[in-house]
Design an enzyme around this catalytic site. Sequence first.
Site, PDB file in Angstrom:
ATOM      1  N   CYS A 209       0.852  -1.194   0.000  1.00 34.07           N
ATOM      2  CA  CYS A 209       0.000   0.000   0.000  1.00 34.07           C
ATOM      3  C   CYS A 209       0.882   1.234   0.000  1.00 34.07           C
ATOM      4  CB  CYS A 209      -0.901  -0.022   1.227  1.00 34.07           C
ATOM      5  SG  CYS A 209      -1.851   1.502   1.456  1.00 34.07           S
ATOM      6  N   CYS A 212       0.183   3.131   3.788  1.00 30.70           N
ATOM      7  CA  CYS A 212       0.582   2.578   5.087  1.00 30.70           C
ATOM      8  C   CYS A 212       1.565   1.417   4.979  1.00 30.70           C
ATOM      9  CB  CYS A 212      -0.653   2.153   5.877  1.00 30.70           C
ATOM     10  SG  CYS A 212      -1.527   0.722   5.178  1.00 30.70           S
ATOM     11  N   CYS A 234      -6.114   0.505   5.469  1.00 26.48           N
ATOM     12  CA  CYS A 234      -6.480   1.889   5.152  1.00 26.48           C
ATOM     13  C   CYS A 234      -7.422   1.888   3.960  1.00 26.48           C
ATOM     14  CB  CYS A 234      -5.242   2.757   4.912  1.00 26.48           C
ATOM     15  SG  CYS A 234      -4.428   2.489   3.323  1.00 26.48           S
ATOM     16  N   ASP A 359      21.616  -8.004 -16.856  1.00 25.93           N
ATOM     17  CA  ASP A 359      21.404  -8.854 -15.682  1.00 25.93           C
ATOM     18  C   ASP A 359      20.401  -9.949 -16.045  1.00 25.93           C
ATOM     19  OD1 ASP A 359      20.803 -10.048 -13.276  1.00 25.93           O
ATOM     20  OD2 ASP A 359      20.200  -8.210 -12.261  1.00 25.93           O
TER      21      ASP A 359
END
Length: 443
Positions: A209, A212, A234, A359
């Site tokens: 999120c 939060c 939230c 990579d």
Amino acid sequence: MSIKDNLTISTAKLIRFLLKLTKHKATSLPGKIAYKMDKDILKSLSKNTKFIFITGTNGKTMTTHFVTSILKNHYNKVFTNESGSNMIQGIITSLLDNPKNENTVAVLEVDEANLVRVSEFIKPDYVVLTNIFRDQMDRFGEIYNVYNKILEGFKKCDDVKIIANGDLPIFSYDSLKKYNPIYYGIREDKKDSQLYDLDAEFNSDGILCPNCKSILKYRIINYSSLGDFSCPNCDFHSPKIDYNIENILSMEANYSKFLIDNEEYEIQIGGFYNIYNALAAISLSKELELTYEEIYDGLKNQEHVFGRQENLNIEGKEVIINLVKNPTGLNQIINLMLLEDDPISLFCFLNDNYADGTDVSWIYDSYYERLKKLNIKEVKVSGKRKKDMKRRLEIADIFDGEIIEFDYEKDILKAISTSKTNKIYILSTYTAMLRLREVLNLQ
């Protein structure tokens, strides 16, 4: 146009002609030389043109082709960087024939990290966002770096309409929502659990999120981190979906059919990810107020794009070529391969050139182990990093026999003609695929 503009465009066209005459690709070099001659040439090439940009990690090329096929049913002249050459030079090349005194439309695949650069010269009317997944870590870094580069590009755009994948959490961040995007998504009723109690697929990106930092939960998961999401702690959650697929009627190896607002659409290519690509194209077309018939015909008649489930007859064998470049895209191709009933030969080509990403550790984040379910009769590897590819497949334990290393540039025709099956799947990174096409004389 100025004398300089005309000279630059004429020179680029001549180079393009000579390249084609000598059977070379003419997708980037003409534009590269034009850009060196005149850094502002795109401004001259873009007058009286409606611009549609397609950007994101996966699906750019296929979505661009879907959109172009649809728009050709409505507009007299549609320009596009058909080869998928999505940097500045490729875009310049694609616009060389754009008439200066006619109203036209251009559908351009734009590299996600270069949206900010292209937007300095061309102001898009529409931008379609497909997704953002981990890709070429050496170049892009984490997905948030790519997201921020896209936002930097939007700062240079005036009155742009954004059409975004509403099933991807990062596209619901406030920093994008302030542009009032149109959202599309896939919310099949049959998958609806009613509760947000599901976890995203293992190793998914962007499932924290933004407010939060809690791990997002899902009511519907389509694949990876795509679905109907909500934060358990939230009010961050999925956006309102403007264009929704409520029912997938059929999903086969080379065909899909689905419903949007009780309208039926079909595409002649398989894979859940291509249903998303088609949905993105439909959403844009709806915003452009095209008719159902124009959209339906454009989708149905879209031909396969090179390297995207490209099915070829070579040396009497059926050869299916797929571009692979990151874990999420490869996993979706593997899921599609699992629909295969026939015995197959598997060829995997791995390069680490700049355009591939230097990579190659991403191959360990992909679900090669799922290929155990297939009836694989032989496995061959090639490319600059063929030893790494061989080791990864040995770890996946998908084949009881020996995995053979070979040089595809010299021996691909022999490998195909002497294969132990009539059906060969080639999974190839970008530069290896381009070279493969040259060796096979596929232009």
